[in-house]
Design a protein around this motif. Structure first.
Motif, mmCIF file in Angstrom:
data_model
loop_
_atom_site.group_PDB
_atom_site.id
_atom_site.type_symbol
_atom_site.label_atom_id
_atom_site.label_comp_id
_atom_site.label_asym_id
_atom_site.label_seq_id
_atom_site.Cartn_x
_atom_site.Cartn_y
_atom_site.Cartn_z
ATOM 1 N N PRO A 1 44.469 40.272 41.131
ATOM 2 C CA PRO A 1 43.516 41.376 40.981
ATOM 3 C C PRO A 1 43.337 42.062 42.324
ATOM 4 O O PRO A 1 43.551 41.471 43.371
ATOM 5 C CB PRO A 1 42.229 40.684 40.529
ATOM 6 C CG PRO A 1 42.358 39.297 41.040
ATOM 7 C CD PRO A 1 43.834 38.983 41.014
ATOM 8 N N THR A 2 42.916 43.322 42.287
ATOM 9 C CA THR A 2 42.820 44.075 43.527
ATOM 10 C C THR A 2 41.535 43.832 44.287
ATOM 11 O O THR A 2 41.448 44.199 45.441
ATOM 12 C CB THR A 2 42.964 45.588 43.245
ATOM 13 O OG1 THR A 2 41.943 45.962 42.320
ATOM 14 C CG2 THR A 2 44.336 45.903 42.688
ATOM 15 N N LEU B 1 39.456 51.507 37.832
ATOM 16 C CA LEU B 1 38.176 50.904 37.455
ATOM 17 C C LEU B 1 37.245 50.838 38.658
ATOM 18 O O LEU B 1 37.699 50.651 39.783
ATOM 19 C CB LEU B 1 38.391 49.482 36.928
ATOM 20 C CG LEU B 1 39.303 49.325 35.723
ATOM 21 C CD1 LEU B 1 39.531 47.853 35.427
ATOM 22 C CD2 LEU B 1 38.700 50.013 34.523
ATOM 23 N N SER B 2 35.949 50.952 38.403
ATOM 24 C CA SER B 2 34.984 50.817 39.490
ATOM 25 C C SER B 2 34.870 49.359 39.935
ATOM 26 O O SER B 2 34.452 49.081 41.052
ATOM 27 C CB SER B 2 33.614 51.351 39.064
ATOM 28 O OG SER B 2 33.133 50.638 37.936
ATOM 29 N N ASN B 3 35.256 48.421 39.093
ATOM 30 C CA ASN B 3 35.319 46.998 39.425
ATOM 31 C C ASN B 3 36.267 46.371 38.424
ATOM 32 O O ASN B 3 36.183 46.645 37.229
ATOM 33 C CB ASN B 3 33.934 46.358 39.337
ATOM 34 C CG ASN B 3 33.898 44.956 39.903
ATOM 35 O OD1 ASN B 3 34.941 44.347 40.154
ATOM 36 N ND2 ASN B 3 32.710 44.440 40.109
ATOM 37 N N ASN B 4 37.196 45.530 38.886
ATOM 38 C CA ASN B 4 38.157 44.965 37.939
ATOM 39 C C ASN B 4 38.098 43.452 37.825
ATOM 40 O O ASN B 4 38.963 42.844 37.228
ATOM 41 C CB ASN B 4 39.581 45.404 38.293
ATOM 42 C CG ASN B 4 40.072 44.763 39.564
ATOM 43 O OD1 ASN B 4 39.299 44.348 40.406
ATOM 44 N ND2 ASN B 4 41.374 44.697 39.715
ATOM 45 N N ASN B 5 37.057 42.824 38.406
ATOM 46 C CA ASN B 5 36.954 41.371 38.355
ATOM 47 C C ASN B 5 35.481 41.002 38.400
ATOM 48 O O ASN B 5 34.861 41.045 39.461
ATOM 49 C CB ASN B 5 37.725 40.770 39.529
ATOM 50 C CG ASN B 5 38.053 39.326 39.315
ATOM 51 O OD1 ASN B 5 37.590 38.703 38.376
ATOM 52 N ND2 ASN B 5 38.847 38.774 40.202
ATOM 53 N N GLY C 1 38.502 35.680 30.473
ATOM 54 C CA GLY C 1 39.519 36.458 29.788
ATOM 55 C C GLY C 1 39.625 37.833 30.409
ATOM 56 O O GLY C 1 39.013 38.118 31.432
ATOM 57 N N LYS C 2 40.420 38.656 29.784
ATOM 58 C CA LYS C 2 40.577 40.012 30.324
ATOM 59 C C LYS C 2 40.518 41.031 29.212
ATOM 60 O O LYS C 2 40.850 40.752 28.067
ATOM 61 C CB LYS C 2 41.886 40.143 31.093
ATOM 62 C CG LYS C 2 43.117 40.088 30.216
ATOM 63 C CD LYS C 2 44.386 40.293 31.021
ATOM 64 C CE LYS C 2 45.591 40.139 30.110
ATOM 65 N NZ LYS C 2 46.832 40.380 30.805
ATOM 66 N N THR D 1 45.312 49.054 32.660
ATOM 67 C CA THR D 1 44.792 48.208 33.729
ATOM 68 C C THR D 1 43.938 47.108 33.113
ATOM 69 O O THR D 1 43.278 47.320 32.101
ATOM 70 C CB THR D 1 43.939 49.045 34.716
ATOM 71 O OG1 THR D 1 44.787 50.000 35.340
ATOM 72 C CG2 THR D 1 43.309 48.179 35.784
ATOM 73 N N ASP D 2 43.944 45.944 33.757
ATOM 74 C CA ASP D 2 43.178 44.799 33.269
ATOM 75 C C ASP D 2 41.838 44.680 33.975
ATOM 76 O O ASP D 2 41.745 44.861 35.190
ATOM 77 C CB ASP D 2 43.952 43.500 33.491
ATOM 78 C CG ASP D 2 45.221 43.438 32.661
ATOM 79 O OD1 ASP D 2 46.166 42.780 33.114
ATOM 80 O OD2 ASP D 2 45.252 44.026 31.567
#
Length: 157
Positions: free
Chosen positions: A47-48, A74-78, A135-136, A150-151
Motif C-alpha cells: 500500500p502507498t 484515494l484520500s486514504n488507502n489503508n 479485507g479490501k 485501486t484497492d
C-alpha cells in the motif's frame, strides 16, 4: 591410549543423547502457528501509505477521484477501524461517472463490514464495521475499467 569397542559405542550414544536433549529440551509446544500481523503493519501488496488507526470518530470519510485515463486516487488507502465505526466512500467534487466497489474474500462484507442503505444520495457508499477482520475494497472507475482500479485496505479491530 586405546579405547575399547564398548567405550566407542558409549561415547557415540552419549553424544547422540546430549544432542537430542539440546535440540528437544526447549521445545515444549511444537504446534505450528500462523504469524499474526500487527494492525500497523499491513499484509497488503505494497500500500502507498501506512495504516492509520481511526479511534476518535464514528464516521470515517474516504474521497475517491479519477480522470479519463488515470488510476483511482484515494484520500486514504489503508484504514484501521473499530467495530461500530462507519466508513463512507464519496466521490471528489465534480466526479459524476459511475463507480463500482467490490470486496476481497467471500465473507468480508456481511461478516466484517455491512453496507448501509444509501438513501436518496446514490453517489456515496456507506459501510459499518460489525466484526474484527481484514479485507479490501476495490474501487473501479466507470464500473468496468479494472485496469485503473485501486484497492482500499480496511482492518477492523
Amino acid at each position: 591410549m586405546k579405547t575399547t569397542h564398548n567405550q566407542k559405542w558409549l561415547s557415540i550414544f552419549l553424544g547422540l543423547a546430549l544432542t537430542a536433549m539440546l535440540l528437544l529440551g526447549g521445545c515444549t509446544n511444537i504446534t505450528p502457528t500462523e504469524p499474526t500481523p500487527s494492525p500497523t503493519s499491513p499484509t497488503s501488496p505494497s500500500p502507498t501509505s501506512p495504516a492509520k488507526p481511526v479511534t476518535d470518530v464514528t464516521v470515517v470519510r474516504v474521497t475517491y477521484s479519477y480522470g479519463a485515463t488515470d488510476k483511482v486516487q484515494l484520500s486514504n488507502n489503508n484504514l484501521v477501524l473499530k467495530v461500530g465505526q462507519t466508513l463512507i466512500l464519496e466521490p471528489a467534487p465534480g466526479l459524476t461517472t459511475n463507480t463500482r466497489f467490490t470486496s476481497s474474500g467471500e465473507n468480508f462484507f456481511g461478516n466484517v463490514m455491512k453496507q448501509d442503505a444509501t438513501g436518496q444520495d446514490n453517489t456515496k457508499a456507506s459501510f459499518t464495521a460489525i466484526a474484527p477482520g481484514k479485507g479490501k475494497l476495490t474501487i473501479i472507475p466507470n464500473t468496468n475499467d479494472t485496469a485503473r482500479a485501486t484497492d482500499l485496505w480496511v482492518t477492523v479491530q
